[in-house]
Design an enzyme around this catalytic site. Sequence first.
Site, PDB file in Angstrom:
ATOM      1  CB  CYS A   1      88.656  31.074  26.565  1.00 13.11           C
ATOM      2  SG  CYS A   1      89.809  29.885  25.817  1.00 13.11           S
TER       3      CYS A   1
ATOM      4  CG  HIS B   1      87.980  27.447  28.832  1.00 13.36           C
ATOM      5  ND1 HIS B   1      87.447  28.157  27.784  1.00 13.36           N
ATOM      6  CD2 HIS B   1      87.385  27.933  29.956  1.00 13.36           C
ATOM      7  CE1 HIS B   1      86.543  29.015  28.246  1.00 13.36           C
ATOM      8  NE2 HIS B   1      86.496  28.901  29.558  1.00 13.36           N
TER       9      HIS B   1
ATOM     10  CG  HIS C   1      84.954  31.712  31.599  1.00 17.39           C
ATOM     11  ND1 HIS C   1      84.778  30.459  31.056  1.00 17.39           N
ATOM     12  CD2 HIS C   1      83.885  31.885  32.426  1.00 17.39           C
ATOM     13  CE1 HIS C   1      83.681  29.905  31.522  1.00 17.39           C
ATOM     14  NE2 HIS C   1      83.113  30.760  32.365  1.00 17.39           N
TER      15      HIS C   1
END
Length: 275
Positions: free
Chosen positions: A181, A232, A244
């Site tokens: 990520c 994240h 993402h």
Amino acid sequence: MRGRGRMRRISFVWFLMAFMLMFSGTSLASQSSYVVQSGDCLWNISNSTGVSVDTIKQINGLHSDNLSIGQILNLGGYSAPEVVQAPTGDSSTYTVVSGDNLWDISRKFGTSVQNIRALNGLTSDALNVGDVLKVNGTVVYNPPVSRAGGNVSGSRVVEKAAQYLGTPYRYGGSGPGGFDCSGFAKYVLGQFQVDLPRTAASQYGYGVTVAQGDLLPGDLVFFACSGSGIDHVGIYSGDSSFIHSSSPHSGGVIYSSLTNGYYANTYVGAKRVIR
């Protein structure tokens, strides 16, 4: 009988002393290592031990933020950095010593990595022993500009990010062959001369805080998926959606919605790194 009682007392004292020494040794050892527990992430381990996320990853050879229960992390005998009060006035300075990094320096002076970089015109996190850094002062935020000379637009960032839809998720990946990520966010923004830190937690210390109701395309959105720290990040694309690199089981680079129950419940905040 008295002799036997005295010997028993002496034996008990020796046993007690040995036990205390053994416990002391265990305590000392625990200062240089950490056993990962359920719910742990690098962010909260860093906060509890005073060792930066980047330092933990470096000394343990970690290439991603993923941890396993029972994993033993070497902390290298580090102790929590001393928090010092930044001198008052328009500016103050700090001289870099061996072992320093921008993350630890920013924590010492109650500022952010981005502010230190802006005050000193730094384009990377590299430091040299003896460097004198401004650590307190007024920062004028200058948004990154495109190579054509205009301000970077969020729509262009989203268009660039969308080019990598379907790219597989890869632990520690930061290139078109596979992303995690934070590697995805760093790579995409890097195309617009925005040099983000490597981890999601570090990226959260960069940019200007934005309320969820004020999000614009190109803003970074952050989540605490493990429930105990930022782990994240995605790029907001508009209409409550973001792009993402999700996970190995979700198709890699995908669009998701901030209104989805999972991401709505784990949402932490957003930062604007372009204008």
